[in-house]
Design a protein around this motif. Structure first.
Motif, mmCIF file in Angstrom:
data_model
loop_
_atom_site.group_PDB
_atom_site.id
_atom_site.type_symbol
_atom_site.label_atom_id
_atom_site.label_comp_id
_atom_site.label_asym_id
_atom_site.label_seq_id
_atom_site.Cartn_x
_atom_site.Cartn_y
_atom_site.Cartn_z
ATOM 1 N N ASN A 141 -2.314 1.926 -4.680
ATOM 2 C CA ASN A 141 -1.573 3.191 -4.670
ATOM 3 C C ASN A 141 -2.545 4.364 -4.673
ATOM 4 O O ASN A 141 -3.322 4.536 -5.599
ATOM 5 N N SER A 142 -2.472 5.173 -3.625
ATOM 6 C CA SER A 142 -3.197 6.440 -3.575
ATOM 7 C C SER A 142 -2.219 7.598 -3.481
ATOM 8 O O SER A 142 -2.624 8.749 -3.399
ATOM 9 N N GLY A 143 -0.933 7.285 -3.464
ATOM 10 C CA GLY A 143 0.113 8.296 -3.358
ATOM 11 C C GLY A 143 0.843 8.474 -4.671
ATOM 12 O O GLY A 143 0.219 8.620 -5.724
ATOM 13 N N THR A 144 2.176 8.413 -4.604
ATOM 14 C CA THR A 144 3.018 8.637 -5.775
ATOM 15 C C THR A 144 4.033 7.516 -5.902
ATOM 16 O O THR A 144 4.725 7.195 -4.932
ATOM 17 N N ILE A 184 0.848 -1.196 0.000
ATOM 18 C CA ILE A 184 0.000 0.000 0.000
ATOM 19 C C ILE A 184 0.882 1.244 0.000
ATOM 20 O O ILE A 184 1.802 1.351 0.812
ATOM 21 N N VAL A 185 0.568 2.175 -0.901
ATOM 22 C CA VAL A 185 1.145 3.514 -0.853
ATOM 23 C C VAL A 185 -0.033 4.446 -0.585
ATOM 24 O O VAL A 185 -0.908 4.614 -1.429
ATOM 25 N N GLU A 186 -0.068 4.991 0.631
ATOM 26 C CA GLU A 186 -1.182 5.847 1.028
ATOM 27 C C GLU A 186 -1.066 7.229 0.394
ATOM 28 O O GLU A 186 0.018 7.640 -0.028
ATOM 29 N N ALA A 187 -2.193 7.954 0.342
ATOM 30 C CA ALA A 187 -2.186 9.338 -0.133
ATOM 31 C C ALA A 187 -1.148 10.115 0.672
ATOM 32 O O ALA A 187 -1.095 10.001 1.895
ATOM 33 N N GLY A 188 -0.295 10.848 -0.014
ATOM 34 C CA GLY A 188 0.768 11.597 0.639
ATOM 35 C C GLY A 188 2.045 10.796 0.808
ATOM 36 O O GLY A 188 3.076 11.336 1.182
#
Length: 150
Positions: free
Chosen positions: A75-78, A49-53
């Motif tokens: 992925n919600s981040g970068t 998981i890549v969280e937002a931010g």
């Protein structure tokens, strides 16, 4: 002298064994405000998981390599891969969801496993001519895109 030679060989063997211990894949989460500069690996039944931010930007290589079945990547981040795929998955039944940003010099998302589910509502950019934003070679893959793919 014989004892000294045996001790040296045992010490050398111990060093070789320590250096040859494989790195095992494991679940990972990159949280809001965290930047990870080492590529991540997943094997069967694991989640990344890549969280937002959060930001995953290895200096070289694939950002996320998934080699087992039943992998979940969200992925919600970068995710940035300077010289390879953003996400590369080879196992069956992979679930890859992008709601963030993926920028890669090769394919943004590459999936070779059968029955993969790939969903993009974020932005994927593949920078090299001939590369794909989303590339699936597996049978029975489902790709859903409501985001931007360049």
């Amino acid at each position: 002298m014989l004892l000294r030679s045996a001790i040296k060989r045992l010490s050398s063997l111990r060093i070789i064994l320590l250096l040859s211990v494989p790195a095992y894949a494991a679940d990972f989460t990159i949280v809001d405000g965290q930047t990870e500069t080492t590529g991540q690996s997943l094997s069967g039944n694991e989640t990344g998981i890549v969280e937002a931010g959060g930001k995953l930007a290895p200096a070289a290589g694939v950002a996320i390599t998934a080699s087992g079945s039943n992998i979940t990547i969200s992925n919600s981040g970068t995710i940035i891969s300077a010289d390879d795929d953003g996400i590369s998955s080879s196992g069956t039944n992979a679930s890859i969801t992008n709601k963030g940003t993926i920028t890669a010099d090769d394919d943004g998302i590459f999936s070779a496993g059968d029955s993969a589910f790939i969903s993009n509502s974020g932005t994927i950019t593949a920078n090299t001519v001939g590369s794909d934003g989303i590339h699936s070679d597996g049978n029975n893959a489902t790709i859903s895109n409501s985001g931007g793919v360049t």
